[in-house]
Each structure stands twice: as C-alpha cells, then as structure tokens.
Design a protein around this motif. Structure first.
Motif, PDB file in Angstrom:
ATOM      1  N   ASN A 144     107.928  -5.385  55.159  1.00 17.20           N
ATOM      2  CA  ASN A 144     108.075  -6.124  53.903  1.00 17.20           C
ATOM      3  C   ASN A 144     107.652  -5.243  52.732  1.00 17.20           C
TER       4      ASN A 144
ATOM      5  N   ASP B 194     103.493  -5.584  56.517  1.00 15.15           N
ATOM      6  CA  ASP B 194     103.568  -5.932  55.097  1.00 15.15           C
ATOM      7  C   ASP B 194     102.861  -4.841  54.304  1.00 15.15           C
TER       8      ASP B 194
ATOM      9  N   PHE C  65     103.663 -13.425  54.394  1.00 15.60           N
ATOM     10  CA  PHE C  65     104.702 -12.847  55.252  1.00 15.60           C
ATOM     11  C   PHE C  65     104.204 -12.695  56.685  1.00 15.60           C
TER      12      PHE C  65
END
Ligand code: ATR
Length: 293
Positions: free
Chosen positions: A206, A232, A242
């Motif tokens: 991410n 992430d 996330f």
C-alpha cells in the motif's frame, strides 16, 4: 544555522517537521558507527526552500534529507544544479542530497529502503513474484524502479484514479521490459478482472495515503495467495486500517513501513558517510518507543 565547531552537519527539511524521527535515527547511526556529525530537523516553507538549499553548504552542511512537501522541488533543484541518480531521476522526487567535492548529488533512497525492509527484515525474495502496488502518487513512483530491479515477474499498479496508474506504468514500461517484468496499470475497480485473468498476488504494497486518514483500501477476495504478504508504507502505534483489513481478510504475513523509514535513512547515511549502519537495533528501539506512545 552556522555552527561554532567543525562537525559535518546534516538535516531533514520539511513542513511540518517536528514529528520527524530522522534526527533520532541518524544520531543512533552516528553513535553506532563512530561518525562525528550533527543531524537536525529544519522547518522550511516552500517559498524558502531554494534559498535554504543555496545557504546550507556554506553553513557546514554535507547532506540533507527532504520530506513532504519538498521532494519534487528538491528534484528540480538537483537536476538544475547537480546530478541525479537514475532512481531519483525516474522517481521524479529527491529525498537525499549530498554536497560533495564533485558537486550536488540528488538521490532517492525510498525504493531501496523498501527493498531492504522487505528482503532483509521480512525475508522476502521478490524474484519471480507477482506484486500489487496500490496508489499512483509520489510514494509509488519512488519505488517502482527498485522494485523492478528485484526481478518480479509481474508488477501491477492499481489506483483509485485509473489514468494515473496507467500513466505511471507507461513511464516505467521500458525499464520493465528490460527487467523482464510484466508491468500493468489499472484502476482499483479493475482488480477483480485482473485477478481472475492472471491469478492472485504474492505481495501487496500500500503506497496510497489512505491510511493517513484511517481508511482501508477495499480489495477483492482472493487478492493475495494463501501465503501472501501485505505491506503498508505507513506506520503507527497500532496497525494501519489497511493492515487491519488484510488481517480480517485472513492474511497472516503483515508489516508496516517503520522498517522502510529506517532503511531509507541507512541508505542515505551510507551515501554521505561511506559506511552502512546496522539498522535492526535502531528499528527495535523505534518500535518499542512507538508502542509506548
Ligand atoms: P504521495 O506523494 O504520498 O503518494 P499523492 O501524490 O497525493 O501522495 O498520492 C496519494 C495516493 O493515494 C494517490 O494514489 C491517491 O489516489 P488518487 O490518485 O485517486 O487520488 C491515493 N489515495 C489517497 N486516499 C485514498 C483512498 N481513500 N482510497 C484510495 N486511494 C487513495
């Protein structure tokens, strides 16, 4: 900013900058490696960036890190007045400047920092893997070239605004072809078709700023393979939205971006000082500190 002694000076420039962990990280690296230097955080407004960059070498500064919102302007400065590393040139952003006897060097250590975190700390081998990279902003652009260098078979850039992902994929296509990697840009909403056509991913990264606002990215079921890894670039005391969503979806292997922060700093430190610090003790200390906040 003039120093009264003759220590080599370094700093991180940004706005805001008070939250930056970089002074602590570089102080730890300096102690560990026996390097005599000073590293501070300097708050700089966009309108003052160029004059600050012009002034710092005369004040004893040998290098700086650059963070939000100055990375693109620092790229333009280094391009105009010095030399850009290839990874910085293609990232369109500079997070590290070195003032050397041969002039100004503009570099971007974010992508290598990500790679070092994934490969060394988390034990991943990216060669032959299918990677999904979420987002198409500066954070994504900064890591594409180093990711390609790690020889994944497939790199899909998926973004909320599909055109930005397609543009980014187009920009890096010649590099992907040279690396033997299939590079594809699409909207987040196209992921179900991509996955049903080509299968699940081994790693999802991410690189969006969604976690800053506590938002998860909705991903289709089956995005990751059974043993897949979710990463992430953001980090915090608690797992990001996330990572929480990935955990809820059954993903076991999860990591946030604290390691990337330490690793990108280590690459910058090595560029300036010619010595690579050990990152794990610094990472451990920051992780413990974060848990106490
Ligand atoms: P950075 O330099 O940190 O990457 P940026 O250039 O503003 O910042 O890019 C932010 C990225 O996060 C973009 O890819 C953005 O998607 P859009 O291009 O569609 O704006 C993505 N992003 C931010 N918030 C998001 C959210 N809630 N859901 C999905 N993507 C998000």
């Amino acid at each position: 900013m003039t120093t009264s002694d003759h220590l080599d000076c370094y700093a991180v420039l940004g706005q805001p900058i008070h939250h930056s962990l970089s002074p602590q990280i570089h102080a730890a690296f300096a102690t560990q490696t026996g390097q005599a230097l000073r590293y501070t955080a300097i708050e700089v407004a966009p309108a003052d960036l160029i004059s600050t960059l012009n002034q710092l070498p005369g004040d004893g500064f040998k290098g700086i890190n650059i963070t939000v919102p100055h990375k693109e302007a620092a790229w333009a400065y280094a391009q105009q007045h010095g030399t850009l590393s290839e990874r910085a040139a293609m990232a369109g952003a500079v997070n590290t400047i070195a003032w050397t006897p041969n002039g100004i060097i503009g570099d971007n250590t974010d992508g290598q920092g990500l790679l070092n975190d994934l490969q060394q700390r988390h034990g991943l081998n990216l060669a032959g893997k299918r990677i999904l990279l979420l987002g198409a902003g500066g954070a994504t652009r900064g890591v594409v070239l180093p990711l390609l260098a790690a020889a994944p078979t497939t790199l899909v850039i998926a973004n909320r605004t599909d055109t930005r992902a397609v543009e980014l994929a187009n920009l890096f296509t010649p590099k992907a072809v040279a690396a033997g990697c299939l590079l594809h840009g699409c909207g987040l909403d196209a992921l179900p078709q991509v996955i049903s056509a080509t299968g699940p991913f081994d790693i999802v990264i991410n690189a969006t700023s969604a976690s800053l606002g506590g938002e998860a990215i909705p991903l289709p079921a089956g995005t990751l393979s059974a043993n897949g890894f979710a990463y992430d670039m953001m980090y915090g005391k608690a797992p990001t939205a996330f990572l929480e969503a990935q955990r809820a979806a059954g993903v076991i292997h999860l990591a946030d971006g604290l390691g990337m922060l330490v690793e990108q700093a280590a690459v910058a430190f090595a560029l300036w000082r010619g010595i690579a610090p050990a990152t794990q003790p610094v990472y451990n200390a920051l992780r413990a500190q974060l848990a106490q906040k």
